[in-house]
Motif scaffolding. Structure first.
Motif, PDB file in Angstrom:
ATOM      1  N   GLY A  15      42.692  34.585  59.997  1.00 57.86           N
ATOM      2  CA  GLY A  15      42.478  35.410  58.820  1.00 57.86           C
ATOM      3  C   GLY A  15      42.751  34.707  57.510  1.00 57.86           C
ATOM      4  O   GLY A  15      42.800  35.344  56.456  1.00 57.86           O
ATOM      5  N   ILE A  16      42.908  33.378  57.571  1.00 60.69           N
ATOM      6  CA  ILE A  16      43.261  32.631  56.364  1.00 60.69           C
ATOM      7  C   ILE A  16      42.163  31.649  55.977  1.00 60.69           C
ATOM      8  O   ILE A  16      41.660  31.658  54.846  1.00 60.69           O
ATOM      9  N   VAL A  17      41.781  30.792  56.909  1.00 56.28           N
ATOM     10  CA  VAL A  17      40.804  29.747  56.628  1.00 56.28           C
ATOM     11  C   VAL A  17      39.401  30.272  56.932  1.00 56.28           C
ATOM     12  O   VAL A  17      39.052  30.515  58.086  1.00 56.28           O
ATOM     13  N   ASN A  18      38.603  30.493  55.889  1.00 54.35           N
ATOM     14  CA  ASN A  18      37.230  30.967  56.070  1.00 54.35           C
ATOM     15  C   ASN A  18      36.333  29.796  56.458  1.00 54.35           C
ATOM     16  O   ASN A  18      36.168  28.846  55.691  1.00 54.35           O
ATOM     17  N   VAL A  19      35.762  29.882  57.655  1.00 43.90           N
ATOM     18  CA  VAL A  19      34.923  28.797  58.166  1.00 43.90           C
ATOM     19  C   VAL A  19      33.446  29.122  58.002  1.00 43.90           C
ATOM     20  O   VAL A  19      32.634  28.244  57.713  1.00 43.90           O
ATOM     21  N   LEU A  20      33.076  30.389  58.177  1.00 36.31           N
ATOM     22  CA  LEU A  20      31.706  30.846  57.984  1.00 36.31           C
ATOM     23  C   LEU A  20      31.719  32.030  57.030  1.00 36.31           C
ATOM     24  O   LEU A  20      32.587  32.900  57.146  1.00 36.31           O
ATOM     25  N   LEU A  21      30.761  32.066  56.118  1.00 34.15           N
ATOM     26  CA  LEU A  21      30.705  33.122  55.114  1.00 34.15           C
ATOM     27  C   LEU A  21      29.281  33.676  55.016  1.00 34.15           C
ATOM     28  O   LEU A  21      28.392  33.047  54.438  1.00 34.15           O
ATOM     29  N   ASP A  22      29.073  34.832  55.647  1.00 33.01           N
ATOM     30  CA  ASP A  22      27.791  35.543  55.560  1.00 33.01           C
ATOM     31  C   ASP A  22      26.611  34.644  55.930  1.00 33.01           C
ATOM     32  O   ASP A  22      25.611  34.553  55.206  1.00 33.01           O
ATOM     33  N   VAL A  23      26.709  33.982  57.070  1.00 33.82           N
ATOM     34  CA  VAL A  23      25.647  33.087  57.533  1.00 33.82           C
ATOM     35  C   VAL A  23      24.551  33.896  58.210  1.00 33.82           C
ATOM     36  O   VAL A  23      24.819  34.680  59.127  1.00 33.82           O
ATOM     37  N   SER A  24      23.313  33.688  57.768  1.00 33.75           N
ATOM     38  CA  SER A  24      22.153  34.345  58.367  1.00 33.75           C
ATOM     39  C   SER A  24      21.027  33.335  58.526  1.00 33.75           C
ATOM     40  O   SER A  24      20.756  32.552  57.605  1.00 33.75           O
ATOM     41  N   LEU A  46      29.955  27.920  64.225  1.00 35.95           N
ATOM     42  CA  LEU A  46      28.753  28.744  64.300  1.00 35.95           C
ATOM     43  C   LEU A  46      28.195  28.756  65.720  1.00 35.95           C
ATOM     44  O   LEU A  46      27.872  29.817  66.275  1.00 35.95           O
ATOM     45  N   ILE A  47      28.109  27.575  66.326  1.00 34.87           N
ATOM     46  CA  ILE A  47      27.576  27.484  67.687  1.00 34.87           C
ATOM     47  C   ILE A  47      28.478  28.220  68.664  1.00 34.87           C
ATOM     48  O   ILE A  47      27.994  28.912  69.575  1.00 34.87           O
ATOM     49  N   ARG A  48      29.795  28.101  68.490  1.00 27.37           N
ATOM     50  CA  ARG A  48      30.716  28.818  69.382  1.00 27.37           C
ATOM     51  C   ARG A  48      30.542  30.327  69.245  1.00 27.37           C
ATOM     52  O   ARG A  48      30.659  31.064  70.236  1.00 27.37           O
ATOM     53  N   ASN A  49      30.255  30.791  68.045  1.00 25.19           N
ATOM     54  CA  ASN A  49      29.974  32.224  67.863  1.00 25.19           C
ATOM     55  C   ASN A  49      28.691  32.614  68.581  1.00 25.19           C
ATOM     56  O   ASN A  49      28.631  33.668  69.230  1.00 25.19           O
ATOM     57  N   VAL A  50      27.671  31.801  68.469  1.00 26.96           N
ATOM     58  CA  VAL A  50      26.389  32.115  69.123  1.00 26.96           C
ATOM     59  C   VAL A  50      26.589  32.284  70.624  1.00 26.96           C
ATOM     60  O   VAL A  50      26.027  33.210  71.244  1.00 26.96           O
ATOM     61  N   PHE A  51      27.426  31.428  71.211  1.00 23.47           N
ATOM     62  CA  PHE A  51      27.607  31.458  72.661  1.00 23.47           C
ATOM     63  C   PHE A  51      28.801  32.306  73.105  1.00 23.47           C
ATOM     64  O   PHE A  51      29.220  32.220  74.257  1.00 23.47           O
ATOM     65  N   LEU A  53      31.866  32.072  72.560  1.00 23.40           N
ATOM     66  CA  LEU A  53      33.048  31.304  72.954  1.00 23.40           C
ATOM     67  C   LEU A  53      34.243  31.647  72.078  1.00 23.40           C
ATOM     68  O   LEU A  53      35.382  31.314  72.423  1.00 23.40           O
ATOM     69  N   VAL A  54      33.978  32.270  70.937  1.00 26.39           N
ATOM     70  CA  VAL A  54      35.013  32.892  70.111  1.00 26.39           C
ATOM     71  C   VAL A  54      34.544  34.301  69.799  1.00 26.39           C
ATOM     72  O   VAL A  54      33.340  34.575  69.790  1.00 26.39           O
ATOM     73  N   ALA A  55      35.480  35.192  69.566  1.00 27.31           N
ATOM     74  CA  ALA A  55      35.123  36.594  69.328  1.00 27.31           C
ATOM     75  C   ALA A  55      34.461  36.747  67.961  1.00 27.31           C
ATOM     76  O   ALA A  55      35.000  36.290  66.945  1.00 27.31           O
ATOM     77  N   LEU A  56      33.293  37.372  67.943  1.00 30.65           N
ATOM     78  CA  LEU A  56      32.586  37.628  66.695  1.00 30.65           C
ATOM     79  C   LEU A  56      33.423  38.547  65.811  1.00 30.65           C
ATOM     80  O   LEU A  56      33.846  39.613  66.235  1.00 30.65           O
ATOM     81  N   GLN A  57      33.654  38.131  64.565  1.00 32.53           N
ATOM     82  CA  GLN A  57      34.504  38.914  63.661  1.00 32.53           C
ATOM     83  C   GLN A  57      33.704  39.833  62.754  1.00 32.53           C
ATOM     84  O   GLN A  57      34.162  40.914  62.396  1.00 32.53           O
ATOM     85  N   SER A  58      32.520  39.390  62.337  1.00 36.47           N
ATOM     86  CA  SER A  58      31.665  40.250  61.516  1.00 36.47           C
ATOM     87  C   SER A  58      30.229  39.780  61.635  1.00 36.47           C
ATOM     88  O   SER A  58      29.968  38.626  61.977  1.00 36.47           O
ATOM     89  N   GLY A  59      29.300  40.683  61.350  1.00 37.43           N
ATOM     90  CA  GLY A  59      27.893  40.363  61.489  1.00 37.43           C
ATOM     91  C   GLY A  59      27.398  40.607  62.899  1.00 37.43           C
ATOM     92  O   GLY A  59      28.075  41.249  63.724  1.00 37.43           O
ATOM     93  N   SER A  60      26.222  40.089  63.193  1.00 39.40           N
ATOM     94  CA  SER A  60      25.629  40.282  64.523  1.00 39.40           C
ATOM     95  C   SER A  60      24.830  39.047  64.917  1.00 39.40           C
ATOM     96  O   SER A  60      24.313  38.319  64.061  1.00 39.40           O
ATOM     97  N   ILE A  61      24.732  38.834  66.230  1.00 38.79           N
ATOM     98  CA  ILE A  61      23.953  37.730  66.787  1.00 38.79           C
ATOM     99  C   ILE A  61      23.172  38.272  67.971  1.00 38.79           C
ATOM    100  O   ILE A  61      23.737  38.929  68.861  1.00 38.79           O
ATOM    101  N   GLN A  62      21.878  37.997  67.984  1.00 38.88           N
ATOM    102  CA  GLN A  62      21.034  38.399  69.105  1.00 38.88           C
ATOM    103  C   GLN A  62      20.274  37.185  69.635  1.00 38.88           C
ATOM    104  O   GLN A  62      19.833  36.333  68.859  1.00 38.88           O
ATOM    105  N   ILE A  63      20.151  37.139  70.945  1.00 37.42           N
ATOM    106  CA  ILE A  63      19.341  36.115  71.610  1.00 37.42           C
ATOM    107  C   ILE A  63      18.306  36.846  72.444  1.00 37.42           C
ATOM    108  O   ILE A  63      18.652  37.628  73.337  1.00 37.42           O
ATOM    109  N   GLY A  64      17.046  36.635  72.121  1.00 34.19           N
ATOM    110  CA  GLY A  64      15.974  37.315  72.848  1.00 34.19           C
ATOM    111  C   GLY A  64      16.050  38.816  72.738  1.00 34.19           C
ATOM    112  O   GLY A  64      15.643  39.532  73.666  1.00 34.19           O
ATOM    113  N   GLY A  65      16.580  39.316  71.622  1.00 35.55           N
ATOM    114  CA  GLY A  65      16.682  40.752  71.411  1.00 35.55           C
ATOM    115  C   GLY A  65      17.910  41.400  72.030  1.00 35.55           C
ATOM    116  O   GLY A  65      18.098  42.612  71.904  1.00 35.55           O
ATOM    117  N   HIS A  66      18.751  40.597  72.689  1.00 34.17           N
ATOM    118  CA  HIS A  66      19.970  41.112  73.323  1.00 34.17           C
ATOM    119  C   HIS A  66      21.191  40.666  72.524  1.00 34.17           C
ATOM    120  O   HIS A  66      21.208  39.561  71.965  1.00 34.17           O
TER     121      HIS A  66
END
Length: 238
Positions: A15-24, A46-51, A53-66
């Motif tokens: 909750g301290i070091v911002n690594v990604l900020l509103d990436v789309s 970013l890649i770890r979020n896609v897969f 491998l870390v818990a998504l904190q905000s936003g959304s990610i879909q692969i093939g509509g899932h």
């Protein structure tokens, strides 16, 4: 049609070091998208979020509509990491068989053997991975992704450490993936590879998307992908 959709993803450590900020961004079907940025820009996070491998904190990610955390999504994408950590107690045949089971596939070992031959590893398919060099392990990662033939392959600096002949072959195989309607998200510092391969470039810095544009447009404007990156970094340091 979009294969990967990343929408307003932010991520911070503790909750301290911002690594990604509103990436789309999106990766379309049948596309090679280059991912570039200096160390610490957020690419690997970013890649770890896609897969998932870390818990998504905000936003959304879909692969093939899932949703990216759904089993259906995880069957559609394969991640090749920047390291060469493979199970050393397995042979390449056993490793690729294991990967096939994860993706519920009947592995074509003849295809894998042919790729081992093309990547100058003929006769090593049944050797233990612990006896492989760094470059051989990287090439084994590439072969596994080509045999699994997922709709989306994410390559995180996997091309580092392979010889020029293998790099040329990998580029040829990536073009074949694109021609078959599958996609590659290619994270690399080798800008010349991206100029030859990538349809689009996504440039991250300090967790922000700096550029997301066709490679040709960026090269026309800046002269090269390298010039685009270094011009931006010089300006940002002022």
């Amino acid at each position: 049609m979009s294969l990967l959709n990343v929408n307003d993803v932010s991520y911070s450590y503790d909750g301290i070091v911002n690594v990604l900020l509103d990436v789309s961004f999106t990766v379309e079907e049948g596309a090679i998208v280059g991912l570039v940025g200096p160390n610490g820009s957020g690419k690997s996070t970013l890649i770890r979020n896609v897969f998932d491998l870390v818990a998504l904190q905000s936003g959304s990610i879909q692969i093939g509509g899932h949703g990216h955390d759904r089993p259906e999504a995880k069957q559609l994408a394969m991640y090749l990491s920047s390291n060469d950590y493979l199970p050393e107690f397995l042979t390449a045949r056993e490793y690729i068989s294991m990967m096939g089971k994860l993706f519920h596939l009947d592995v074509d070992h003849d295809q894998a053997l042919d790729l081992f031959r093309k990547f100058s590893m003929e006769g090593r398919y049944d050797d233990l991975i612990e006896d492989y060099s760094h470059g051989m392990r990287k090439k084994t990662q590439l072969v596994s992704s080509l045999v699994m033939s997922r709709p989306l392959t994410v390559v995180d600096e996997t091309l580092n450490g392979i010889d020029l002949e293998a790099l040329h072959l990998a580029e040829k195989e990536f073009r074949a993936i694109r021609s078959e309607g599958r996609s590659v998200l290619l994270c690399t510092h080798d800008f010349s590879v991206l100029e030859r391969l990538a349809d689009r470039i996504l440039f991250l810095d300090l967790g922000h998307v700096v550029y997301d544009a066709p490679t040709k447009d960026l090269v026309d404007e800046h002269g090269s992908v390298a010039s685009m990156v270094f011009d931006y970094l010089e300006t940002a340091q002022r």
